[in-house]
Scaffold this motif. Structure first.
Motif, mmCIF file in Angstrom:
data_model
loop_
_atom_site.group_PDB
_atom_site.id
_atom_site.type_symbol
_atom_site.label_atom_id
_atom_site.label_comp_id
_atom_site.label_asym_id
_atom_site.label_seq_id
_atom_site.Cartn_x
_atom_site.Cartn_y
_atom_site.Cartn_z
ATOM 1 N N ASP A 11 -0.912 -27.846 17.949
ATOM 2 C CA ASP A 11 -1.780 -29.030 18.346
ATOM 3 C C ASP A 11 -2.238 -29.516 16.971
ATOM 4 O O ASP A 11 -2.477 -30.688 17.100
ATOM 5 C CB ASP A 11 -2.942 -28.301 19.052
ATOM 6 N N ILE A 14 0.267 -32.100 15.977
ATOM 7 C CA ILE A 14 -0.048 -33.490 16.799
ATOM 8 C C ILE A 14 -1.317 -34.362 16.582
ATOM 9 O O ILE A 14 -1.127 -35.632 16.394
ATOM 10 C CB ILE A 14 0.094 -33.020 18.421
ATOM 11 N N LEU A 28 4.996 -40.068 18.981
ATOM 12 C CA LEU A 28 4.872 -38.484 18.642
ATOM 13 C C LEU A 28 6.239 -37.903 18.926
ATOM 14 O O LEU A 28 6.751 -37.146 17.983
ATOM 15 C CB LEU A 28 4.061 -37.903 19.563
ATOM 16 N N VAL A 34 8.464 -33.759 19.525
ATOM 17 C CA VAL A 34 7.728 -32.995 20.487
ATOM 18 C C VAL A 34 7.908 -33.736 21.992
ATOM 19 O O VAL A 34 8.098 -34.826 21.908
ATOM 20 C CB VAL A 34 6.068 -33.116 20.458
ATOM 21 N N THR A 45 0.878 -32.280 25.467
ATOM 22 C CA THR A 45 0.685 -33.258 24.325
ATOM 23 C C THR A 45 -0.057 -34.607 24.580
ATOM 24 O O THR A 45 -0.797 -35.113 23.815
ATOM 25 C CB THR A 45 2.224 -33.668 24.018
ATOM 26 N N LEU A 49 -3.055 -36.002 22.748
ATOM 27 C CA LEU A 49 -3.257 -37.261 22.257
ATOM 28 C C LEU A 49 -4.543 -37.997 22.606
ATOM 29 O O LEU A 49 -5.025 -38.868 21.858
ATOM 30 C CB LEU A 49 -2.166 -38.131 22.647
#
Length: 69
Positions: A11, A14, A28, A34, A45, A49
């Motif tokens: 995480d 990201i 991403l 990912v 994800t 985001l």
């Protein structure tokens, strides 16, 4: 926490990528890999985001959300 087990993406990776300009799932995917194999991590994800984008008040000098007519 690991989000994408296939690619070993966390995480925090990201979040860092979003802060560096990856403001979509596609970006991403391109930058980190990912959600590029099995896809099970795509929803988490996207959630990370969206949460991270809310922390960024402006993107490129413009407000991040616009009203849609």
């Amino acid at each position: 926490m690991y989000v994408c087990l296939c690619q070993g993406i966390t995480d925090r990776q990201i979040q860092a990528a979003v802060h560096d300009g990856a403001h979509s799932l596609g970006k991403l995917r391109k930058s980190l890999g990912v959600a590029s194999q099995c896809g099970k991590c795509a929803s988490l994800t996207r959630e990370i985001l969206d949460d991270t984008l809310q922390e960024i008040p402006e993107i490129g000098g413009l407000p991040q959300f616009f009203a849609v007519a």
